[in-house]
Design an enzyme around this catalytic site. Sequence first.
Site, short mmCIF file in Angstrom:
data_model
loop_
_atom_site.label_atom_id
_atom_site.label_comp_id
_atom_site.label_asym_id
_atom_site.label_seq_id
_atom_site.Cartn_x
_atom_site.Cartn_y
_atom_site.Cartn_z
N HIS A 132 -32.80 18.62 24.99
CA HIS A 132 -33.34 17.82 23.89
C HIS A 132 -32.89 16.36 23.95
CE1 HIS A 132 -33.05 21.90 21.62
NE2 HIS A 132 -34.15 21.84 22.33
N TYR A 139 -21.99 18.78 16.48
CA TYR A 139 -22.14 17.50 17.16
C TYR A 139 -22.50 16.38 16.19
CZ TYR A 139 -27.26 18.34 17.19
OH TYR A 139 -28.56 18.57 16.85
N ASP A 198 -38.47 25.50 23.43
CA ASP A 198 -37.75 25.06 24.62
C ASP A 198 -38.45 25.50 25.90
OD1 ASP A 198 -35.88 23.69 23.15
OD2 ASP A 198 -34.36 25.26 23.25
N LYS A 245 -25.10 11.57 21.39
CA LYS A 245 -24.61 12.82 20.82
C LYS A 245 -23.19 13.03 21.32
CE LYS A 245 -28.95 15.34 20.32
NZ LYS A 245 -29.74 16.51 20.72
N ARG A 300 -30.23 26.52 24.55
CA ARG A 300 -30.87 25.55 23.66
C ARG A 300 -30.98 24.24 24.42
NH1 ARG A 300 -30.19 26.78 17.75
NH2 ARG A 300 -29.08 28.76 17.60
#
Length: 175
Positions: free
Chosen positions: A62, A132, A168, A72, A59
Site C-alpha cells: 500500500h 504505525y 490486495d 509510515k 496486507r
Amino acid sequence: MEFQPVGINGAYLVVPRKIGDERGFFARAWCEDEYREAGLNATIVQSNMAVSAQAGTLRGLHFQSEPHREVKIVRCVRGAMFDVIVDLRPDSSTYRQWFGAVLDTDNHHALYVPEGCATGYMTLVDDTEMYYHTTARYAPEHASGVRFDDPAFGIDWPREPTVVSDQDRAWPHVA
C-alpha cells in the site's frame, strides 16, 4: 534511537536504545527531536493499528499518491511480522528494489518507510498486531497499491500467504 539505513533510499530500520535492569527495560519508541535530528520527517498526524488473527496473513503493498504521499513508521506490538518496503519512485536509484525485515515483540524494531514507497507485511504467527504512524491523513481517493507478488519486485516472502484480501489481490502490477 538508532536509525540504520536499509538499502532503500530514505528508508531506515529504527532500533530502540534499551535501558535495562532487574525490572526489564525502558526504551523510547518515538521522539520528534531524534527523528528531526536524523533528518527525517517527524510530523505525525495519524496513528493506525491492525490485528491479524492468522499467521500467513498478507496486507499490502500500500501507499498514498500525491498530494497525500506519506511516511509510515511501522512497528509490531504483538506477535511477529515480515514487513516490506518497495521503492516506487522512478527517479530513485533504488527504484523497484525492496527491503524486508522481521518486526516482532522481541526486537522492538520499527521501519521508517519514506514517501513514494509502498509497504506491506506478512504475519509470522497468529494474533499479530501492528501499529504505525503516518505523516499524512488517510485519503481514500489517493489510497493505492501494487501486487505483493509482482515479478518486477521479486519479493522473497517467508511463506505462501494464507489470507489476502480481494483488494490486495486486485492491485495492478507495475508498468
